[in-house]
Scaffold this motif. Structure first.
Motif, PDB file in Angstrom:
ATOM      1  N   GLY A  69       0.093   2.746  15.857  1.00 28.30           N
ATOM      2  CA  GLY A  69      -0.679   3.347  14.768  1.00 28.30           C
ATOM      3  C   GLY A  69      -0.034   3.108  13.417  1.00 28.30           C
ATOM      4  N   MET A  70       1.288   3.279  13.339  1.00 23.30           N
ATOM      5  CA  MET A  70       1.994   3.077  12.067  1.00 23.30           C
ATOM      6  C   MET A  70       1.952   1.623  11.613  1.00 23.30           C
ATOM      7  SD  MET A  70       5.312   5.607  12.227  1.00 23.30           S
ATOM      8  CE  MET A  70       5.848   5.117  13.874  1.00 23.30           C
ATOM      9  N   ALA A  71       2.090   0.703  12.570  1.00 19.01           N
ATOM     10  CA  ALA A  71       2.067  -0.718  12.219  1.00 19.01           C
ATOM     11  C   ALA A  71       0.721  -1.127  11.642  1.00 19.01           C
ATOM     12  CB  ALA A  71       2.397  -1.561  13.448  1.00 19.01           C
ATOM     13  N   ILE A  72      -0.353  -0.560  12.187  1.00 20.06           N
ATOM     14  CA  ILE A  72      -1.694  -0.863  11.672  1.00 20.06           C
ATOM     15  C   ILE A  72      -1.955  -0.118  10.366  1.00 20.06           C
ATOM     16  CG2 ILE A  72      -4.171  -0.667  12.157  1.00 20.06           C
ATOM     17  CD1 ILE A  72      -3.471  -0.890  15.139  1.00 20.06           C
ATOM     18  N   GLY A  73      -1.519   1.131  10.315  1.00 15.91           N
ATOM     19  CA  GLY A  73      -1.870   1.977   9.183  1.00 15.91           C
ATOM     20  C   GLY A  73      -1.123   1.675   7.895  1.00 15.91           C
ATOM     21  N   ALA A  74       0.136   1.220   7.989  1.00 14.94           N
ATOM     22  CA  ALA A  74       0.941   1.032   6.779  1.00 14.94           C
ATOM     23  C   ALA A  74       0.301   0.093   5.760  1.00 14.94           C
ATOM     24  CB  ALA A  74       2.347   0.560   7.154  1.00 14.94           C
ATOM     25  N   PRO A  75      -0.164  -1.111   6.156  1.00 16.63           N
ATOM     26  CA  PRO A  75      -0.807  -1.969   5.154  1.00 16.63           C
ATOM     27  C   PRO A  75      -2.116  -1.393   4.622  1.00 16.63           C
ATOM     28  CG  PRO A  75      -0.147  -3.236   7.094  1.00 16.63           C
ATOM     29  CD  PRO A  75      -0.017  -1.793   7.442  1.00 16.63           C
ATOM     30  N   LEU A  76      -2.874  -0.719   5.495  1.00 17.37           N
ATOM     31  CA  LEU A  76      -4.140  -0.144   5.052  1.00 17.37           C
ATOM     32  C   LEU A  76      -3.918   0.971   4.041  1.00 17.37           C
ATOM     33  CD1 LEU A  76      -6.014   0.005   8.497  1.00 17.37           C
ATOM     34  CD2 LEU A  76      -6.191  -1.736   6.714  1.00 17.37           C
ATOM     35  N   LEU A  77      -2.923   1.820   4.304  1.00 21.89           N
ATOM     36  CA  LEU A  77      -2.616   2.892   3.360  1.00 21.89           C
ATOM     37  C   LEU A  77      -2.038   2.326   2.066  1.00 21.89           C
ATOM     38  CD1 LEU A  77      -1.099   5.485   5.851  1.00 21.89           C
ATOM     39  CD2 LEU A  77      -3.329   5.602   4.730  1.00 21.89           C
ATOM     40  N   GLY A  78      -1.255   1.250   2.175  1.00 22.56           N
ATOM     41  CA  GLY A  78      -0.751   0.595   0.980  1.00 22.56           C
ATOM     42  C   GLY A  78      -1.869   0.037   0.135  1.00 22.56           C
ATOM     43  N   ARG A  79      -2.888  -0.535   0.799  1.00 20.64           N
ATOM     44  CA  ARG A  79      -4.053  -1.041   0.064  1.00 20.64           C
ATOM     45  C   ARG A  79      -4.801   0.101  -0.615  1.00 20.64           C
ATOM     46  NH1 ARG A  79      -5.055  -5.251  -2.797  1.00 20.64           N
ATOM     47  NH2 ARG A  79      -7.162  -6.092  -2.628  1.00 20.64           N
ATOM     48  N   LEU A  80      -4.858   1.257   0.049  1.00 20.77           N
ATOM     49  CA  LEU A  80      -5.498   2.417  -0.552  1.00 20.77           C
ATOM     50  C   LEU A  80      -4.771   2.854  -1.820  1.00 20.77           C
ATOM     51  CD1 LEU A  80      -7.659   4.643  -0.368  1.00 20.77           C
ATOM     52  CD2 LEU A  80      -6.074   5.944   1.085  1.00 20.77           C
ATOM     53  N   VAL A  81      -3.429   2.789  -1.808  1.00 20.33           N
ATOM     54  CA  VAL A  81      -2.649   3.102  -3.002  1.00 20.33           C
ATOM     55  C   VAL A  81      -2.980   2.127  -4.125  1.00 20.33           C
ATOM     56  CG1 VAL A  81      -0.323   3.228  -3.972  1.00 20.33           C
ATOM     57  CG2 VAL A  81      -0.778   4.164  -1.703  1.00 20.33           C
ATOM     58  N   ASP A  82      -3.098   0.844  -3.790  1.00 15.75           N
ATOM     59  CA  ASP A  82      -3.427  -0.164  -4.799  1.00 15.75           C
ATOM     60  C   ASP A  82      -4.775   0.114  -5.454  1.00 15.75           C
ATOM     61  OD1 ASP A  82      -1.080  -1.610  -4.401  1.00 15.75           O
ATOM     62  OD2 ASP A  82      -1.972  -2.862  -2.823  1.00 15.75           O
ATOM     63  N   ARG A  83      -5.725   0.560  -4.657  1.00 14.26           N
ATOM     64  CA  ARG A  83      -7.091   0.700  -5.161  1.00 14.26           C
ATOM     65  C   ARG A  83      -7.388   2.091  -5.716  1.00 14.26           C
ATOM     66  NH1 ARG A  83     -10.941  -2.534  -0.766  1.00 14.26           N
ATOM     67  NH2 ARG A  83     -10.170  -4.638  -1.263  1.00 14.26           N
ATOM     68  N   GLY A 341       3.385  -2.123   2.442  1.00 14.29           N
ATOM     69  CA  GLY A 341       2.929  -1.697   3.761  1.00 14.29           C
ATOM     70  C   GLY A 341       3.220  -2.734   4.828  1.00 14.29           C
ATOM     71  N   LEU A 342       3.064  -4.021   4.487  1.00 11.67           N
ATOM     72  CA  LEU A 342       3.410  -5.086   5.420  1.00 11.67           C
ATOM     73  C   LEU A 342       4.899  -5.072   5.733  1.00 11.67           C
ATOM     74  CD1 LEU A 342       1.268  -8.045   4.012  1.00 11.67           C
ATOM     75  CD2 LEU A 342       0.910  -6.830   6.166  1.00 11.67           C
ATOM     76  N   HIS A 343       5.703  -4.747   4.726  1.00  8.49           N
ATOM     77  CA  HIS A 343       7.146  -4.622   4.955  1.00  8.49           C
ATOM     78  C   HIS A 343       7.433  -3.492   5.948  1.00  8.49           C
ATOM     79  CE1 HIS A 343      11.330  -3.368   3.646  1.00  8.49           C
ATOM     80  NE2 HIS A 343      11.486  -4.618   4.011  1.00  8.49           N
ATOM     81  N   GLY A 344       6.728  -2.375   5.775  1.00  5.33           N
ATOM     82  CA  GLY A 344       6.880  -1.278   6.726  1.00  5.33           C
ATOM     83  C   GLY A 344       6.429  -1.672   8.125  1.00  5.33           C
ATOM     84  N   SER A 345       5.357  -2.460   8.209  1.00  5.53           N
ATOM     85  CA  SER A 345       4.888  -2.926   9.514  1.00  5.53           C
ATOM     86  C   SER A 345       5.893  -3.866  10.158  1.00  5.53           C
ATOM     87  CB  SER A 345       3.537  -3.632   9.367  1.00  5.53           C
ATOM     88  OG  SER A 345       2.529  -2.723   8.969  1.00  5.53           O
ATOM     89  N   ALA A 346       6.559  -4.697   9.340  1.00 10.21           N
ATOM     90  CA  ALA A 346       7.578  -5.602   9.874  1.00 10.21           C
ATOM     91  C   ALA A 346       8.709  -4.814  10.510  1.00 10.21           C
ATOM     92  CB  ALA A 346       8.117  -6.500   8.767  1.00 10.21           C
TER      93      ALA A 346
END
Length: 418
Positions: A69-83, A341-346
């Motif tokens: 869940g965290m690996a999938i969610g981190a980039p999505l939540l990061g994108r939400l911060v961007d937008r 978020g991708l860094h967190g997923s890595a």
């Protein structure tokens, strides 16, 4: 240039970082927020084993569900911060954290599996938020001590958090431990919401076209993410092998002592990295940690494990700090949240990959074989990442003090340079 390096070396660099507007409170909140984060895994594990009467394999499955869940969610939540901004993301994740940790003690095992997946997907990404804000708030020439300070904060939280979670679970109840962890998430999340640190440099406030992903997700960034995963593989694989080695040799009581020595070595390494005049290469640091990991296979008594882990420990925090510095240097402002978020997923993927592999090697061979395999894999992946980065372009990772000095802006104050 030499005067600039002297001004940011040693304790002067740390003083300069903490003297920047908003950095000191962000550092304090980040440390507090990471205590429940570091306590969450052991608390869930003990709840599954002690309260739900399942085995450690079942507990590991819950942990794996949360990890996915965290690996999938981190980039999505990061994108939400961007937008939509940081507060929008925090409002969503705070509600999710409050709901999950409130009801989790009453869930059956199958429901907890699903809840852990959703909780990881919508969990508050403390690490990503802090690193994204630091990249936006801190001058490029000060990012090395800033990320070193952040890595040291992580080490301190992992000394405190799991101990508190274990104590509450064993001495009170696992339900109480879970509620305390949830309360910690909510309190620290509210504090972060009130602080609302900037997540983008001021020059990016102007409307900019986001561009296509392939324009910024190049070989250099992929190499930095790959090296990050390699560093996490080394850390988690070594930890599991050390625990298994001490358990199978009848020395489980010494695990906490050996782990504390390892963490102190990492803290020391992180401090020295942040105080250095120049940033060592990310790939060199990770490969060196792989080399330093190999002798741990010779461990037998607890004191030999403690001594052999010191060289590898000295490189743990520097490797993670260097990865944050490298990724932040390559992240475009319009996609900084997504890249962080991708860094967190890595990081999450590295932990998810190596845990079952190390466990299998320990079961079919020995902890020593697992250590050798993990160390060798870390060296090989670091070398591959270095080659990819070289092919990706001329810019080195991490960047050496770029000339432009960015300004940052908070959501409720006028733009001002820092």
């Amino acid at each position: 240039m030499q005067a600039t390096e002297e001004a940011t070396a040693g304790l002067a660099g740390y003083r300069a970082v903490l003297g920047l507007p908003g950095v000191a409170p962000l550092t304090g909140i980040a440390f507090l927020a990471r205590i429940p984060t570091s306590a969450a895994a052991i608390t869930l594990t003990l709840h599954v084993v002690l309260t739900l009467d399942h085995g450690y394999a079942a507990a590991g499955l819950v942990g794996a569900s949360a990890t996915v869940g965290m690996a999938i969610g981190a980039p999505l939540l990061g994108r939400l911060v961007d937008r939509r901004g940081l507060r929008t993301m925090l409002s969503l994740t705070l509600c999710a954290e409050a709901v999950f940790w409130t009801v989790a003690p009453w869930l059956s095992y199958p429901a907890l599996l699903v809840g852990a997946l959703l909780g990881g997907l919508l969990g508050m990404p403390v690490y990503s938020v802090v690193r994204q804000s630091l990249a936006a708030m801190v001058l490029p020439r000060l990012r090395r001590p800033a990320f070193a300070l952040d890595s040291m904060s992580v080490e301190m939280s992992y000394i405190i958090g799991p101990a508190v979670g274990t104590l509450l679970a064993l001495q009170v109840s696992t339900s109480t431990a879970m509620w305390v962890v949830g309360a910690g998430f909510v309190v620290s999340g509210v504090a972060l919401w009130l602080l609302d640190p900037p997540t983008r440099a001021v020059e990016s406030r102007a409307d900019t076209q986001p561009g296509r992903v392939r324009e910024w997700l190049d070989l250099r960034l992929f190499a930095a993410l790959l090296a990050t995963t390699a560093a996490v593989v080394l850390i988690f694989g070594t930890e599991l092998s050390m625990i298994a080695g001490l358990q199978t040799s009848g020395q489980p009581a010494a695990i906490a002592v050996v782990n504390a020595v390892w963490c102190l070595a990492s803290l020391t390494g992180g401090f020295l990295y942040g105080a250095a005049r120049r940033s060592p290469s990310l790939f060199v640091l990770v490969a060196a940690m792989g080399v330093a990991t190999l002798p741990v296979a010779l461990g037998a008594s607890w004191w030999s494990y403690a001594l052999l882990l010191v060289p590898a420990g000295l490189l743990c925090a520097p490797s993670l700090a260097a990865s944050s510095e490298a990724v932040s240097a390559l992240a475009p402002e319009h996609a900084r949240g997504l890249v962080t978020g991708l860094h967190g997923s890595a990081i999450t993927v590295g932990a998810a990959i190596i845990t079952p592999i190390s466990g299998l090697l320990i079961d079919v061979a020995s902890p020593a074989v697992a250590v050798v395999a993990v160390g060798s894999a870390g060296i090989a992946v670091a070398g591959t990442a270095a080659l990819l980065a070289r092919r990706g372009g001329r810019r080195r990772l991490p960047l050496s003090d770029p000339a432009p000095v960015p300004s940052v802006v908070g959501p409720s104050v006028d733009p001002q340079p820092i």
